[in-house]
Design a protein around this motif. Sequence first.
Motif, PDB file in Angstrom:
ATOM      1  N   ILE A 227       0.839  -1.204   0.000  1.00 31.15           N
ATOM      2  CA  ILE A 227       0.000   0.000   0.000  1.00 31.15           C
ATOM      3  C   ILE A 227       0.873   1.252   0.000  1.00 31.15           C
ATOM      4  CG2 ILE A 227      -1.602   1.358   1.410  1.00 31.15           C
ATOM      5  CD1 ILE A 227      -2.786  -1.370   2.320  1.00 31.15           C
ATOM      6  N   GLY A 228       1.924   1.249   0.827  1.00 29.19           N
ATOM      7  CA  GLY A 228       2.819   2.400   0.884  1.00 29.19           C
ATOM      8  C   GLY A 228       3.546   2.644  -0.420  1.00 29.19           C
ATOM      9  N   VAL A 229       4.035   1.564  -1.041  1.00 27.25           N
ATOM     10  CA  VAL A 229       4.770   1.713  -2.309  1.00 27.25           C
ATOM     11  C   VAL A 229       3.841   2.220  -3.413  1.00 27.25           C
ATOM     12  CG1 VAL A 229       5.962   0.445  -4.139  1.00 27.25           C
ATOM     13  CG2 VAL A 229       6.510  -0.021  -1.743  1.00 27.25           C
ATOM     14  N   LEU A 230       2.633   1.675  -3.488  1.00 27.10           N
ATOM     15  CA  LEU A 230       1.677   2.136  -4.496  1.00 27.10           C
ATOM     16  C   LEU A 230       1.297   3.595  -4.256  1.00 27.10           C
ATOM     17  CD1 LEU A 230      -0.703  -0.953  -4.817  1.00 27.10           C
ATOM     18  CD2 LEU A 230       0.978  -0.157  -6.485  1.00 27.10           C
ATOM     19  N   GLY A 231       1.133   3.966  -2.987  1.00 29.17           N
ATOM     20  CA  GLY A 231       0.842   5.361  -2.669  1.00 29.17           C
ATOM     21  C   GLY A 231       1.966   6.285  -3.100  1.00 29.17           C
ATOM     22  N   LEU A 232       3.210   5.841  -2.911  1.00 27.13           N
ATOM     23  CA  LEU A 232       4.364   6.625  -3.357  1.00 27.13           C
ATOM     24  C   LEU A 232       4.361   6.800  -4.869  1.00 27.13           C
ATOM     25  CD1 LEU A 232       7.130   7.979  -2.858  1.00 27.13           C
ATOM     26  CD2 LEU A 232       8.161   5.692  -3.015  1.00 27.13           C
ATOM     27  N   LEU A 233       4.081   5.723  -5.601  1.00 27.10           N
ATOM     28  CA  LEU A 233       4.053   5.792  -7.066  1.00 27.10           C
ATOM     29  C   LEU A 233       2.942   6.723  -7.555  1.00 27.10           C
ATOM     30  CD1 LEU A 233       4.664   2.030  -7.962  1.00 27.10           C
ATOM     31  CD2 LEU A 233       6.308   3.918  -8.060  1.00 27.10           C
ATOM     32  N   LEU A 234       1.783   6.669  -6.910  1.00 30.74           N
ATOM     33  CA  LEU A 234       0.685   7.565  -7.287  1.00 30.74           C
ATOM     34  C   LEU A 234       1.050   9.015  -6.999  1.00 30.74           C
ATOM     35  CD1 LEU A 234      -2.382   5.506  -6.001  1.00 30.74           C
ATOM     36  CD2 LEU A 234      -1.822   6.005  -8.384  1.00 30.74           C
ATOM     37  N   ASP A 235       1.711   9.241  -5.869  1.00 32.07           N
ATOM     38  CA  ASP A 235       2.132  10.594  -5.524  1.00 32.07           C
ATOM     39  C   ASP A 235       3.127  11.130  -6.547  1.00 32.07           C
ATOM     40  OD1 ASP A 235       2.312  12.798  -3.345  1.00 32.07           O
ATOM     41  OD2 ASP A 235       4.410  12.284  -3.740  1.00 32.07           O
ATOM     42  N   LYS A 236       4.080  10.284  -6.965  1.00 31.16           N
ATOM     43  CA  LYS A 236       5.055  10.699  -7.977  1.00 31.16           C
ATOM     44  C   LYS A 236       4.348  11.014  -9.302  1.00 31.16           C
ATOM     45  CE  LYS A 236       8.883  10.279  -5.610  1.00 31.16           C
ATOM     46  NZ  LYS A 236       9.706  11.479  -5.298  1.00 31.16           N
ATOM     47  N   ALA A 237       3.348  10.206  -9.648  1.00 31.61           N
ATOM     48  CA  ALA A 237       2.630  10.416 -10.903  1.00 31.61           C
ATOM     49  C   ALA A 237       1.906  11.761 -10.901  1.00 31.61           C
ATOM     50  CB  ALA A 237       1.633   9.277 -11.132  1.00 31.61           C
ATOM     51  N   ILE A 238       1.251  12.097  -9.779  1.00 32.21           N
ATOM     52  CA  ILE A 238       0.523  13.360  -9.732  1.00 32.21           C
ATOM     53  C   ILE A 238       1.492  14.540  -9.692  1.00 32.21           C
ATOM     54  CG2 ILE A 238       0.286  13.649  -7.235  1.00 32.21           C
ATOM     55  CD1 ILE A 238      -2.545  14.142  -9.754  1.00 32.21           C
ATOM     56  N   ARG A 239       2.689  14.339  -9.120  1.00 29.88           N
ATOM     57  CA  ARG A 239       3.699  15.413  -9.119  1.00 29.88           C
ATOM     58  C   ARG A 239       4.212  15.689 -10.532  1.00 29.88           C
ATOM     59  NH1 ARG A 239       5.587  17.114  -4.191  1.00 29.88           N
ATOM     60  NH2 ARG A 239       5.033  15.809  -2.400  1.00 29.88           N
TER      61      ARG A 239
END
Length: 254
Positions: A227-239
Amino acid sequence: MRKLNKMGPIVLGIVLLVGLWQLVTVLGGHDAALFPPPLAVFTALLATIKDGSIFDHIQISLFRFFSGYLLAVIVAVVLGLFLGRWLKIWAVIDPIVQVLRPVSPIAWSPFIVLWFGIGNMPAIVIIFIAAFFPVLLSTVSAVKKVDAVYLCVAANFEMSQFDLLRKIVFPAAFPMIVNGLHMALGSAWIFLVAGEMVGAQSGLGFLIVDARNSLSLDLVMAAIIVIGVLGLLLDKAIRYFETWVAKIWGGQGV
């Protein structure tokens, strides 16, 4: 070389975190079943990868997340564009929004489960609620701050309200709206797990509950890491999306 320089601190941070985790398990004297060490968690994660079950849970969680999040973004942006222009209506709606906004989406879960049953819909509705208010408020605020010069030019060309919103207001406000999309993404991802714990029979949130009930805390920890890794990837995508928007519209206004 530049990418390697950027990856260096990330790798170092992960190594330090895992090292601290291992140190706590060794010096803390905790039972491995109650506080699993990194190797046990990695083994549990590897087992779910081999049998493919983790990918099934990830797929359904991402489906629910994007369904609720994108629907919330569309509805909130459309409403925000209109309410930001018609401030008298917004003056009536704003107190209602401010009353509902602080209420955790999980507080609505008893009603959501009664109305929508179990399955995908409860999680999607909870995600929708979590994402809706940040996007709505950022959109209304962005529309209010559109330069009056643009509106005067549109009035001189006798543009219709629809064209005004589509060609002038939306492009001018969008860089600020993206900030709301970023905040909403984090909020929605957090409540995805909570939503799946309430009324779902699959997904990463359900995996945590199911593993907890069977006292497989190594699997619980593995699901948390995913969950944490996927959240990080989503955050990077929106950035990256924010950066792209800033380059396209950020310096141009329209």
